[in-house]
Motif scaffolding. Structure first.
Motif, PDB file in Angstrom:
ATOM      1  N   HIS A 324      58.236-106.690 -24.309  1.00 21.25           N
ATOM      2  CA  HIS A 324      57.780-106.348 -25.661  1.00 21.25           C
ATOM      3  C   HIS A 324      58.902-105.675 -26.455  1.00 21.25           C
ATOM      4  CE1 HIS A 324      53.474-107.288 -26.029  1.00 21.25           C
ATOM      5  NE2 HIS A 324      53.415-107.128 -24.714  1.00 21.25           N
ATOM      6  N   ARG A 325      59.667-104.824 -25.789  1.00 19.48           N
ATOM      7  CA  ARG A 325      60.763-104.139 -26.475  1.00 19.48           C
ATOM      8  C   ARG A 325      61.793-105.137 -26.988  1.00 19.48           C
ATOM      9  NH1 ARG A 325      65.683-101.933 -25.854  1.00 19.48           N
ATOM     10  NH2 ARG A 325      66.014-102.771 -23.746  1.00 19.48           N
ATOM     11  N   TRP A 326      62.154-106.107 -26.161  1.00 19.08           N
ATOM     12  CA  TRP A 326      63.118-107.132 -26.573  1.00 19.08           C
ATOM     13  C   TRP A 326      62.546-108.003 -27.691  1.00 19.08           C
ATOM     14  CZ3 TRP A 326      68.202-107.891 -25.231  1.00 19.08           C
ATOM     15  CH2 TRP A 326      68.698-107.084 -24.207  1.00 19.08           C
ATOM     16  N   SER A 327      61.263-108.311 -27.604  1.00 14.34           N
ATOM     17  CA  SER A 327      60.636-109.120 -28.646  1.00 14.34           C
ATOM     18  C   SER A 327      60.651-108.393 -29.987  1.00 14.34           C
ATOM     19  CB  SER A 327      59.196-109.460 -28.233  1.00 14.34           C
ATOM     20  OG  SER A 327      58.528-110.181 -29.237  1.00 14.34           O
ATOM     21  N   ARG A 328      60.323-107.104 -29.962  1.00 12.96           N
ATOM     22  CA  ARG A 328      60.340-106.326 -31.209  1.00 12.96           C
ATOM     23  C   ARG A 328      61.750-106.240 -31.792  1.00 12.96           C
ATOM     24  NH1 ARG A 328      56.757-102.995 -28.197  1.00 12.96           N
ATOM     25  NH2 ARG A 328      58.494-101.574 -27.731  1.00 12.96           N
ATOM     26  N   ALA A 329      62.732-106.074 -30.924  1.00 14.47           N
ATOM     27  CA  ALA A 329      64.120-106.007 -31.388  1.00 14.47           C
ATOM     28  C   ALA A 329      64.549-107.340 -31.996  1.00 14.47           C
ATOM     29  CB  ALA A 329      65.043-105.636 -30.221  1.00 14.47           C
ATOM     30  N   ALA A 330      64.078-108.444 -31.418  1.00 15.69           N
ATOM     31  CA  ALA A 330      64.396-109.764 -31.968  1.00 15.69           C
ATOM     32  C   ALA A 330      63.836-109.914 -33.375  1.00 15.69           C
ATOM     33  CB  ALA A 330      63.837-110.853 -31.050  1.00 15.69           C
ATOM     34  N   VAL A 331      62.599-109.488 -33.572  1.00 13.91           N
ATOM     35  CA  VAL A 331      61.983-109.567 -34.898  1.00 13.91           C
ATOM     36  C   VAL A 331      62.744-108.700 -35.900  1.00 13.91           C
ATOM     37  CG1 VAL A 331      59.906-109.016 -36.232  1.00 13.91           C
ATOM     38  CG2 VAL A 331      59.702-110.182 -34.019  1.00 13.91           C
ATOM     39  N   ALA A 332      63.184-107.537 -35.471  1.00 12.01           N
ATOM     40  CA  ALA A 332      63.941-106.654 -36.369  1.00 12.01           C
ATOM     41  C   ALA A 332      65.229-107.318 -36.839  1.00 12.01           C
ATOM     42  CB  ALA A 332      64.252-105.335 -35.656  1.00 12.01           C
ATOM     43  N   ASP A 333      65.822-108.160 -35.985  1.00 14.51           N
ATOM     44  CA  ASP A 333      67.059-108.853 -36.365  1.00 14.51           C
ATOM     45  C   ASP A 333      66.845-109.872 -37.474  1.00 14.51           C
ATOM     46  OD1 ASP A 333      68.869-107.559 -34.646  1.00 14.51           O
ATOM     47  OD2 ASP A 333      68.318-108.840 -32.976  1.00 14.51           O
ATOM     48  N   LEU A 334      65.600-110.251 -37.730  1.00 13.84           N
ATOM     49  CA  LEU A 334      65.305-111.242 -38.761  1.00 13.84           C
ATOM     50  C   LEU A 334      65.272-110.647 -40.161  1.00 13.84           C
ATOM     51  CD1 LEU A 334      62.394-113.190 -37.013  1.00 13.84           C
ATOM     52  CD2 LEU A 334      64.810-113.858 -37.144  1.00 13.84           C
ATOM     53  N   ALA A 335      65.450-109.340 -40.289  1.00 18.83           N
ATOM     54  CA  ALA A 335      65.325-108.667 -41.591  1.00 18.83           C
ATOM     55  C   ALA A 335      66.149-109.320 -42.700  1.00 18.83           C
ATOM     56  CB  ALA A 335      65.683-107.189 -41.448  1.00 18.83           C
ATOM     57  N   PRO A 336      67.382-109.779 -42.446  1.00 20.51           N
ATOM     58  CA  PRO A 336      68.165-110.372 -43.544  1.00 20.51           C
ATOM     59  C   PRO A 336      67.652-111.732 -44.023  1.00 20.51           C
ATOM     60  CG  PRO A 336      69.599-109.573 -41.786  1.00 20.51           C
ATOM     61  CD  PRO A 336      68.209-109.584 -41.240  1.00 20.51           C
ATOM     62  N   LEU A 337      66.765-112.381 -43.276  1.00 17.50           N
ATOM     63  CA  LEU A 337      66.268-113.694 -43.694  1.00 17.50           C
ATOM     64  C   LEU A 337      65.273-113.539 -44.836  1.00 17.50           C
ATOM     65  CD1 LEU A 337      65.636-115.611 -40.340  1.00 17.50           C
ATOM     66  CD2 LEU A 337      67.741-115.417 -41.678  1.00 17.50           C
ATOM     67  N   PRO A 338      65.179-114.542 -45.702  1.00 20.54           N
ATOM     68  CA  PRO A 338      64.211-114.453 -46.807  1.00 20.54           C
ATOM     69  C   PRO A 338      62.786-114.566 -46.287  1.00 20.54           C
ATOM     70  CG  PRO A 338      65.199-116.646 -46.720  1.00 20.54           C
ATOM     71  CD  PRO A 338      65.952-115.800 -45.730  1.00 20.54           C
ATOM     72  N   ASP A 339      61.866-113.898 -46.961  1.00 18.46           N
ATOM     73  CA  ASP A 339      60.463-114.041 -46.607  1.00 18.46           C
ATOM     74  C   ASP A 339      60.032-115.490 -46.838  1.00 18.46           C
ATOM     75  OD1 ASP A 339      60.265-111.368 -45.950  1.00 18.46           O
ATOM     76  OD2 ASP A 339      59.581-110.781 -47.953  1.00 18.46           O
ATOM     77  N   GLY A 340      59.161-115.977 -45.977  1.00 16.26           N
ATOM     78  CA  GLY A 340      58.725-117.355 -46.113  1.00 16.26           C
ATOM     79  C   GLY A 340      58.292-117.905 -44.778  1.00 16.26           C
ATOM     80  N   PRO A 341      58.015-119.216 -44.709  1.00 19.63           N
ATOM     81  CA  PRO A 341      57.463-119.797 -43.485  1.00 19.63           C
ATOM     82  C   PRO A 341      58.395-119.733 -42.282  1.00 19.63           C
ATOM     83  CG  PRO A 341      57.955-121.501 -45.120  1.00 19.63           C
ATOM     84  CD  PRO A 341      58.063-120.194 -45.814  1.00 19.63           C
ATOM     85  N   VAL A 342      59.725-119.799 -42.495  1.00 22.26           N
ATOM     86  CA  VAL A 342      60.645-119.743 -41.352  1.00 22.26           C
ATOM     87  C   VAL A 342      60.573-118.367 -40.695  1.00 22.26           C
ATOM     88  CG1 VAL A 342      63.047-119.850 -40.604  1.00 22.26           C
ATOM     89  CG2 VAL A 342      62.202-121.494 -42.288  1.00 22.26           C
ATOM     90  N   LYS A 343      60.694-117.332 -41.497  1.00 27.22           N
ATOM     91  CA  LYS A 343      60.640-115.967 -40.968  1.00 27.22           C
ATOM     92  C   LYS A 343      59.284-115.697 -40.334  1.00 27.22           C
ATOM     93  CE  LYS A 343      62.031-111.311 -42.422  1.00 27.22           C
ATOM     94  NZ  LYS A 343      62.532-110.539 -43.597  1.00 27.22           N
ATOM     95  N   LYS A 344      58.225-116.183 -40.974  1.00 30.90           N
ATOM     96  CA  LYS A 344      56.876-115.999 -40.439  1.00 30.90           C
ATOM     97  C   LYS A 344      56.742-116.701 -39.082  1.00 30.90           C
ATOM     98  CE  LYS A 344      53.291-116.384 -43.201  1.00 30.90           C
ATOM     99  NZ  LYS A 344      52.165-116.959 -44.017  1.00 30.90           N
ATOM    100  N   ALA A 345      57.256-117.927 -38.988  1.00 27.04           N
ATOM    101  CA  ALA A 345      57.151-118.688 -37.738  1.00 27.04           C
ATOM    102  C   ALA A 345      57.958-118.044 -36.626  1.00 27.04           C
ATOM    103  CB  ALA A 345      57.610-120.129 -37.960  1.00 27.04           C
ATOM    104  N   LEU A 346      59.170-117.580 -36.939  1.00 29.31           N
ATOM    105  CA  LEU A 346      59.992-116.926 -35.921  1.00 29.31           C
ATOM    106  C   LEU A 346      59.331-115.640 -35.428  1.00 29.31           C
ATOM    107  CD1 LEU A 346      63.565-117.427 -37.426  1.00 29.31           C
ATOM    108  CD2 LEU A 346      62.617-118.555 -35.400  1.00 29.31           C
ATOM    109  N   THR A 347      58.752-114.895 -36.347  1.00 31.60           N
ATOM    110  CA  THR A 347      58.067-113.656 -35.968  1.00 31.60           C
ATOM    111  C   THR A 347      56.883-113.955 -35.055  1.00 31.60           C
ATOM    112  OG1 THR A 347      58.723-112.575 -38.033  1.00 31.60           O
ATOM    113  CG2 THR A 347      56.849-111.634 -36.846  1.00 31.60           C
ATOM    114  N   ARG A 348      56.094-114.963 -35.411  1.00 33.59           N
ATOM    115  CA  ARG A 348      54.947-115.319 -34.580  1.00 33.59           C
ATOM    116  C   ARG A 348      55.404-115.829 -33.222  1.00 33.59           C
ATOM    117  NH1 ARG A 348      51.360-114.325 -31.705  1.00 33.59           N
ATOM    118  NH2 ARG A 348      49.844-115.905 -31.136  1.00 33.59           N
ATOM    119  N   PHE A 349      56.508-116.554 -33.192  1.00 31.96           N
ATOM    120  CA  PHE A 349      57.039-117.043 -31.922  1.00 31.96           C
ATOM    121  C   PHE A 349      57.395-115.868 -31.023  1.00 31.96           C
ATOM    122  CE2 PHE A 349      61.038-118.584 -29.695  1.00 31.96           C
ATOM    123  CZ  PHE A 349      60.348-119.150 -28.637  1.00 31.96           C
TER     124      PHE A 349
END
Length: 358
Positions: A324-349
């Motif tokens: 879970h810790r690694w998963s949360r850190a991965a999501v945090a790395d997505l911050a520079p991406l624009p909001d939208g379906p790609v970021k949403k899909a990666l977060t859900r993944f």
């Protein structure tokens, strides 16, 4: 021998690969995004059967053995997904997605030889069917075929593939040799996972950005995401390895432990055993049964019982917490991406990765 026809893909491929339910994509834009991934994956699936066909009868059968056994195609889906940050699917993105999956399949042939695994994806492993030499050479053939695909994508893609190959090999080498005397075994293990699993997932994500013309500033975030989510993915596999349900996992419970692979629950148990008598006793049973050169049915039953105890131990819950810790850190790395379906899909993944143990 003519190649077999590709198996029919299910209509919920995106959902099955990345854990994305239909309700995640509510708007028309998001539905178009999901359809683009599905359409791209259909092209990739057809391409895999085309690219992995060989004129040699034996090679044609062995090379597609694990392809036809199944798989969620997580890595090509990530390539297609991150390509939507740019111009979307194109011929180069499709070719890269195919190459990434072929590299992954090739590594499975080699891994199963190294780990002496008997099962893979619910079928007998390739070396169980044809022997170690055929399994190794089949993996080599697939690495060569992937290299031919990547060669058409330009110098940057070739360099990325070479760097990834290097990390895959170093990860396997370091896993085989083990940590140095002055190295923390858990830190060593996590670096092995980053090299063996995270590097290829990171490359899959980067290929999509590179070859779709997406802004260059998106490369670093998706690479960081891919590497961390690869570690989380493998930590969950460590937990699944202890599962008593081979019909779901495709493996016997404790396959990695039985092969002498020190997964994170065992490493946590080994650390705890220095101060906890019950942990030391359980560890002693596992070590004794795993290293026994001539195990009896009673020995195997005791190892199965010990694996059950390990699965229910606090160290396995600690492994889930680490995933879970690694998963949360991965999501945090997505911050520079624009909001939208790609970021949403990666977060859900990332979230779905750690749900696989339930």
């Amino acid at each position: 021998m003519s190649p077999a026809a590709p198996p029919a893909r299910r209509s919920n491929t995106l959902s099955s690969s990345l854990g994305l339910g239909e309700k995640l994509f509510a708007s028309s834009e998001e539905r178009r995004f999901a359809k683009a991934i599905e359409d791209g994956l259909e092209q990739v699936e057809a391409g895999l059967h085309r690219e992995m066909a060989f004129s040699d009868d034996l090679a044609d059968v062995t090379s597609r053995y694990l392809l036809e056994a199944g798989g969620k195609r997580v890595r090509p889906v990530l390539t297609l997904l991150t390509a939507q940050l740019g111009g979307g699917n194109n011929a180069e993105v499709i070719a890269a997605a195919e190459a990434i999956e072929i590299i992954h399949l090739a590594s499975l042939y080699h891994d199963d030889v190294m780990d002496e695994a008997q099962m893979r994806r619910g079928v007998a492993s390739a070396q169980t069917v044809w022997g170690n030499s055929v399994a190794i050479l089949t993996g080599d053939l697939l690495f060569a075929r992937a290299s031919k695909l990547v060669a058409s994508l330009g110098v940057e893609a070739i360099t990325l593939q070479a760097d990834t190959f290097e990390r895959l090999c170093l990860g396997q080498l370091h896993e085989t040799i083990g940590p140095r005397p002055d190295e923390d075994p858990i830190d060593h293990y996590l670096q092995v996972l980053a090299d063996k699993t995270g590097s290829l997932i990171a490359s899959a994500a980067k290929m999509g950005v590179m070859l779709s013309g997406a802004p260059a500033e998106y490369r670093e975030p998706v690479v960081a995401f891919g590497e961390k989510i690869g570690v989380a993915f493998q930590l969950i596999d460590d937990i699944i390895d202890l599962s008593p349900k081979p019909e779901q996992t495709g493996k016997v419970a404790g396959t990695d432990l039985r092969a002498g692979v020190a997964t994170l629950p065992l490493l946590y148990l080994r650390r705890l055993a220095t101060t906890d008598a019950a942990a030391a006793a359980l560890l002693a049973r596992i070590d004794r049964d795993v290293t026994n050169p001539n195990p009896t049915a009673e020995d195997d039953a005791d190892l199965t019982s010990a694996i059950t105890e390990l699965r229910e131990h606090d160290v396995t819950r600690s492994t889930l917490d680490e995933a879970h810790r690694w998963s949360r850190a991965a999501v945090a790395d997505l911050a520079p991406l624009p909001d939208g379906p790609v970021k949403k899909a990666l977060t859900r993944f990332a979230e779905s990765i750690v749900d696989r143990s339930n």
